[in-house]
Design an enzyme around this catalytic site. Structure first.
Site, mmCIF file in Angstrom:
data_model
loop_
_atom_site.group_PDB
_atom_site.id
_atom_site.type_symbol
_atom_site.label_atom_id
_atom_site.label_comp_id
_atom_site.label_asym_id
_atom_site.label_seq_id
_atom_site.Cartn_x
_atom_site.Cartn_y
_atom_site.Cartn_z
ATOM 1 N N LYS A 118 37.640 37.822 42.508
ATOM 2 C CA LYS A 118 38.664 37.524 41.546
ATOM 3 C C LYS A 118 38.080 38.142 39.978
ATOM 4 O O LYS A 118 38.709 38.759 39.199
ATOM 5 C CB LYS A 118 38.783 36.223 41.567
ATOM 6 C CG LYS A 118 39.691 35.483 40.355
ATOM 7 C CD LYS A 118 41.020 35.926 40.229
ATOM 8 C CE LYS A 118 41.643 35.565 38.994
ATOM 9 N NZ LYS A 118 42.862 36.105 38.840
ATOM 10 N N CYS A 167 42.735 35.682 30.946
ATOM 11 C CA CYS A 167 42.130 36.326 32.211
ATOM 12 C C CYS A 167 41.049 37.414 31.839
ATOM 13 O O CYS A 167 39.864 37.077 31.834
ATOM 14 C CB CYS A 167 43.018 36.652 33.172
ATOM 15 S SG CYS A 167 44.463 35.585 33.302
#
Ligand code: SAJ
Length: 406
Positions: free
Chosen positions: A201, A255
């Site tokens: 991720k 993010c």
């Protein structure tokens, strides 16, 4: 029944998607105002297709509450901020959510952590917390890390069509969770171990950060010698193995501008490229500031209040302002006592910064230099109204003469 913990940008759409697919869902959030709003049928942020999905989920009986539910499956989608000084993850919300789940869950329950965490976090923070309570992982409860991949602006489509990763201690539980996600996810779901899921991720977002940094560095090189970076990228991308991204005013969002720091924080001696990329992207607001200064000098403009920044959201057609390049730019300006620039964003309906103008026409009336930071469709559809301004277009959306670029 699945209890989704944390009803923010990720938790809410995920909960709604499950509910629409016929899974019984209770969404839990500690924020009473938020729960109240959702219970009254009022959404808490804007996103393409979210309204329809919300209505479908309500019809399917989704419930919202501030209480944790006694059940066998939990999805934890709470924020994972990073600590600015150390660049490390702050796991406090995840830890607190897991503890509250443990207070109520059934024996054998599966706790799925969707929140982005730095590699090794489950081992470092979550397992000890559980084991210290005398609870046996793999017997009393099962742990899963199932990071999300959806992009704001296209979340609903991507929830259904992106492939996913499930990290599990026990492959059988991984397969069980895969089946749960298959209720709405039509793409491949890979089952792996927890550390690999955590790492992949963060690697995905770091990959993008590094590649955006490359484009941004090219923009600076081309500016130094007056070359057209956009044309050069377009030509270079004709090569079958080259795919350069677009330069911009900086990298925002919760993010891409955050996750690479997890690797830098944990592996300071090994992260040269990643750290440099972060620094390049963080330097873009200063680059924009220098471009504004160039334009002011060239045109003999000294009045800061004649500058208008278009866009507060971190990217186009969304209302999310987290880590947005505009906020970074305003902070830089503030450091240089350059206060008074006007700001406008059609997606931000409540005043959040000084000198924010709430109406587009008033905004244009008050400024001479327009700095486009966010390429909302709104500005693309209103290009004819800005032609009489000096324009700094950091997103390469205006192709008329005399427009300044990055
Ligand atoms: N940006 C550029 N140039 C580009 C592309 C983006 O300057 O060519 C800027 C954007 O303007 C924005 C920032 O980068 O400020 C980030 O935007 P983004 O659209 O690249 O990504 P996010 O942050 O909205 O979502 C990312 C996605 N990750 C990847 O594409 C690898 C999404 O799939 C993840 O789910 C999300 O992070 C997350 O939650 O981790």
């Amino acid at each position: 029944m699945i209890n989704v913990i944390g009803l923010g940008y990720i938790g809410l759409p995920t909960a709604l998607m499950f509910a629409k697919s016929g899974v019984k869902i209770v969404g839990t959030d500690l924020n009473e105002k938020l729960v109240d709003s959702l219970s009254k049928g009022k959404l808490t942020f804007e996103e393409k297709g979210l309204e329809d999905l919300f209505n479908a989920a309500i019809e399917s009986g989704i419930e919202f509450t501030t209480k944790y539910q006694k059940t066998d499956t939990y999805i934890v989608a709470v924020p994972t901020p990073y600590i600015n000084s150390s660049k490390k993850l702050d796991p406090k919300y995840v830890i607190s959510a897991v503890n509250r789940v443990l207070d109520v869950c059934e024996k054998g329950a599966v706790i799925i952590i969707e929140s982005t965490i730095s590699p090794g976090s489950i081992d470092k923070y979550v397992r000890p917390e559980i084991e210290n309570r005398g609870i046996s992982i793999g017997k009393d409860i099962h742990l899963i890390h199932a990071p999300e991949r959806i992009i704001p602006g296209n979340m609903i489509y991507e929830l259904e069509h992106n492939s996913r990763t499930i990290g599990a201690d026990d492959p059988a539980i991984g397969e069980q969770v895969k089946k749960i996600y298959s209720s709405f996810c039509k793409s491949e779901i890979v089952v792996t171990d927890i550390r690999s899921a955590e790492m992949s991720k963060v690697v995905e977002n770091t990959y993008r950060d590094v590649n955006i940094a490359f484009a941004n560095e090219l923009a600076k090189i081309c500016r130094a010698d007056n070359m057209n970076v956009y044309e050069i990228i377009q030509i270079a991308n004709k090569h079958p193995r080259v795919n350069i991204l677009q330069p911009g005013p900086g990298v925002g969002g919760h993010c891409i501008s955050v996750d690479p720091w997890f690797l830098v924080g944990d592996y300071p001696d090994l992260t040269n490229l990643i750290l440099t990329a972060r620094k390049i992207n963080d330097s873009m607001p200063s680059h924009v500031l220098r471009r504004i200064r160039d334009i002011m000098r060239e045109h003999g403009i000294t009045d800061i209040t004649k500058i208008g920044v278009y866009g507060l959201a971190y990217k186009e057609n969304i209302d999310d302002t987290r880590e947005s390049p505009t906020l970074q730019l305003l902070e830089k300006m503030d450091e240089h006592l350059a206060v008074g620039v006007k700001v406008f964003d059609p997606f931000i309906k409540e005043r959040m910064v000084d000198h924010q103008v709430m109406n587009f026409e008033d905004f244009l009336d008050e400024i001479e230099i327009l700095v486009i930071i966010t390429a909302h469709d709104h500005i693309k559809n209103n290009l004819e109204f800005i032609k009489n301004k000096l324009i700094l277009d950091t997103k390469n959306i205006c192709n008329f003469d005399g427009v300044y670029k990055l």
